[in-house]
Design an enzyme around this catalytic site. Structure first.
Site, short mmCIF file in Angstrom:
data_model
loop_
_atom_site.label_atom_id
_atom_site.label_comp_id
_atom_site.label_asym_id
_atom_site.label_seq_id
_atom_site.Cartn_x
_atom_site.Cartn_y
_atom_site.Cartn_z
N GLY A 29 32.32 47.91 38.24
CA GLY A 29 33.01 48.79 38.25
C GLY A 29 34.96 48.91 37.34
O GLY A 29 35.19 49.22 37.83
N GLY A 38 39.38 53.66 36.30
CA GLY A 38 40.20 53.36 36.96
C GLY A 38 41.10 52.13 36.98
O GLY A 38 41.19 51.52 36.10
N GLY A 84 39.80 49.27 37.87
CA GLY A 84 38.88 47.90 37.28
C GLY A 84 38.95 48.12 35.54
O GLY A 84 38.81 46.64 35.29
N SER A 117 40.22 48.11 51.04
CA SER A 117 41.11 49.08 51.57
C SER A 117 41.33 48.80 52.94
O SER A 117 41.15 47.82 53.67
CB SER A 117 40.27 50.34 51.82
OG SER A 117 40.77 51.12 51.40
N TYR A 147 33.02 55.11 53.92
CA TYR A 147 33.43 54.84 52.90
C TYR A 147 34.01 53.31 53.61
O TYR A 147 34.39 52.10 53.62
CB TYR A 147 34.90 55.44 52.40
CG TYR A 147 36.05 54.65 50.99
CD1 TYR A 147 34.87 54.14 50.54
CD2 TYR A 147 36.84 54.42 51.62
CE1 TYR A 147 36.05 53.41 49.16
CE2 TYR A 147 37.95 53.76 50.81
CZ TYR A 147 37.04 53.05 49.52
OH TYR A 147 38.31 52.34 49.10
N1 LIG Z 1 41.90 54.33 44.17
C1 LIG Z 1 42.46 54.00 44.97
O1 LIG Z 1 43.82 53.88 45.55
C2 LIG Z 1 42.05 52.57 45.82
C3 LIG Z 1 42.22 52.30 47.23
C4 LIG Z 1 41.78 51.32 48.02
C5 LIG Z 1 40.68 50.80 47.62
N2 LIG Z 1 39.83 51.08 46.33
C6 LIG Z 1 39.34 50.37 46.11
O2 LIG Z 1 39.60 50.40 44.64
C7 LIG Z 1 38.55 49.84 43.70
C8 LIG Z 1 37.86 50.89 42.06
O3 LIG Z 1 38.58 52.31 42.78
P1 LIG Z 1 39.12 52.78 41.93
O4 LIG Z 1 39.84 53.85 42.66
O5 LIG Z 1 39.16 52.67 41.07
O6 LIG Z 1 37.55 53.63 41.42
P2 LIG Z 1 37.40 55.04 39.93
O7 LIG Z 1 38.62 54.97 39.10
O8 LIG Z 1 36.33 55.70 40.75
O9 LIG Z 1 35.97 53.89 39.39
C9 LIG Z 1 34.63 53.33 39.90
C10 LIG Z 1 34.42 52.46 39.66
O10 LIG Z 1 32.44 51.75 39.93
C11 LIG Z 1 31.25 52.12 38.96
N3 LIG Z 1 30.48 52.51 40.38
C12 LIG Z 1 31.11 53.54 40.88
N4 LIG Z 1 29.67 53.90 41.59
C13 LIG Z 1 28.93 53.26 40.53
C14 LIG Z 1 27.12 52.53 41.50
N5 LIG Z 1 26.25 53.45 41.71
N6 LIG Z 1 26.59 51.31 40.20
C15 LIG Z 1 27.84 50.75 39.19
N7 LIG Z 1 29.00 50.59 39.39
C16 LIG Z 1 29.20 52.31 40.21
C17 LIG Z 1 32.66 53.40 38.75
O11 LIG Z 1 31.49 53.50 37.10
P3 LIG Z 1 30.62 54.43 36.00
O12 LIG Z 1 32.49 54.63 35.22
O13 LIG Z 1 29.91 54.20 36.02
O14 LIG Z 1 30.97 55.68 37.44
C18 LIG Z 1 33.24 52.68 38.07
O15 LIG Z 1 33.59 51.88 37.09
C19 LIG Z 1 36.33 50.25 44.60
O16 LIG Z 1 36.45 49.59 45.09
C20 LIG Z 1 38.10 51.24 45.24
O17 LIG Z 1 37.52 51.10 46.84
C21 LIG Z 1 40.70 51.62 45.73
#
Ligand SMILES: NC(=O)c1ccc[n+]([C@@H]2O[C@H](COP(=O)([O-])OP(=O)(O)OC[C@H]3O[C@@H](n4cnc5c(N)ncnc54)[C@H](OP(=O)(O)O)[C@@H]3O)[C@@H](O)[C@H]2O)c1
Length: 274
Positions: free
Chosen positions: A12, A16, A18, A144, A167
């Protein structure tokens, strides 16, 4: 840990937090393996990495809602790389991506459980021999503070479904797996920790949930990078962090029986038990 020359695989990493840590690690001289579903988004990250002076990363395209794709992804990474110093299981979907209705993976499993947890479980297990051979090495599971206990009579949430419960169940599953795997890996030189990076970072999943972001990817990224390369966490394993600090997860995480049940189910669902 000096990250220069280290091989770091981040799922990922096309979006975001990642994507942010991939660029930072590449700028620091790491050999970064990036993953996502979208070639266009990967190309944008290549350009960004080039701008900050990093070497061009390898890109692996795979949809984590398919266990066959997950196996293909692990196979491709292992074929290309004899060393793996860090595996960051970061890919995930939020509570509301693609709407509020219950969805299933290509294998028929509840989608958030499949993408956020089961895919990372299978990847870690398939990458483990190489991580062990590269020790000292690290696994970082991006979980999370949003956690919901698993109902072992209805893990796929066929009753009383909500995106936030799905989630939160997937995120607690990652934490339970972290503790379970840390026990197994004692003495191997491979550590595994999980964390809540930051609350409501400004990312796609947060915006998809209609939530107003209250923190940045830089804040959450710093917390992930701490577990990836921090010297103070060397040798620490099985811990759950809120940002930079160790904290307690949902009580179910400390229930050895629940962890055993989750392990047995995960081995069965991923075909590793046979
Ligand atoms: N955002 C927050 O405030 C927050 C808080 C706590 C924990 N987290 C955790 O942090 C991590 C990253 O989250 P983020 O906020 O950076 O999210 P994000 O911006 O939505 O990015 C998600 C990433 O996961 C990939 N992904 C999603 N579904 C997929 C699938 N079916 N197959 C392959 N790749 C997939 C996406 O790839 P594509 O580019 O192909 O869509 C993207 O690279 C997650 O595990 C999330 O639960 C986030």
């Amino acid at each position: 840990m000096d990250i220069k020359g280290k091989t770091v695989f981040i799922t990922g990493s096309t979006d975001g937090v990642g994507r942010y840590i991939a660029a930072r690690l590449a700028a620091g001289g790491a050999n970064v393996l990036i993953h996502g579903r979208d070639v266009g988004r990967a190309k944008t990250l290549f350009d960004e990495i080039k701008r900050v002076g990093g070497s061009e990363p390898d890109f692996y395209q795979a949809d984590l809602s398919s266990l066959a794709d997950v196996r293909g992804l692990a196979g491709a990474v292992l074929a290309d790389h004899k060393r793996l110093d860090v595996f960051v299981s970061n890919a995930g979907i939020g509570s509301q991506n693609e709407g509020p209705a219950r969805q299933v993976s290509q294998d028929g499993h509840e989608l958030r459980f499949a993408v956020n947890y089961l895919a990372g479980f299978l990847l870690a297990r398939l990458l483990l021999p190489t991580l062990k051979a590269s020790a000292p090495s690290r696994i970082v599971n991006v979980a999370s503070l949003g956690q919901h206990p698993i109902d072992f009579d209805d893990v796929m949430i066929t009753k009383g479904y909500s995106g936030s419960r799905a989630y939160a169940q997937s995120k607690l599953s990652q934490i339970m797996f972290t503790i379970d795997l840390a026990d197994e890996l004692k003495g191997s030189g491979v550590t595994v920790n999980s964390l809540h990076p930051a609350t409501y970072m400004n990312t796609t999943m947060v915006r998809a949930g209609g939530i107003t972001p209250i923190s940045t990817v830089e804040q959450g990224g710093a917390a992930i990078l701490h577990l990836v390369e921090g010297d103070d966490v060397a040798g620490k394993s099985g811990m759950f962090f809120n940002g930079m600090n160790e904290t307690r997860a949902n009580p179910q995480a400390y229930d050895a029986g629940a962890r055993r049940r989750l392990r047995a189910l995960s081995l069965e669902l991923t075909g590793l038990s046979s």
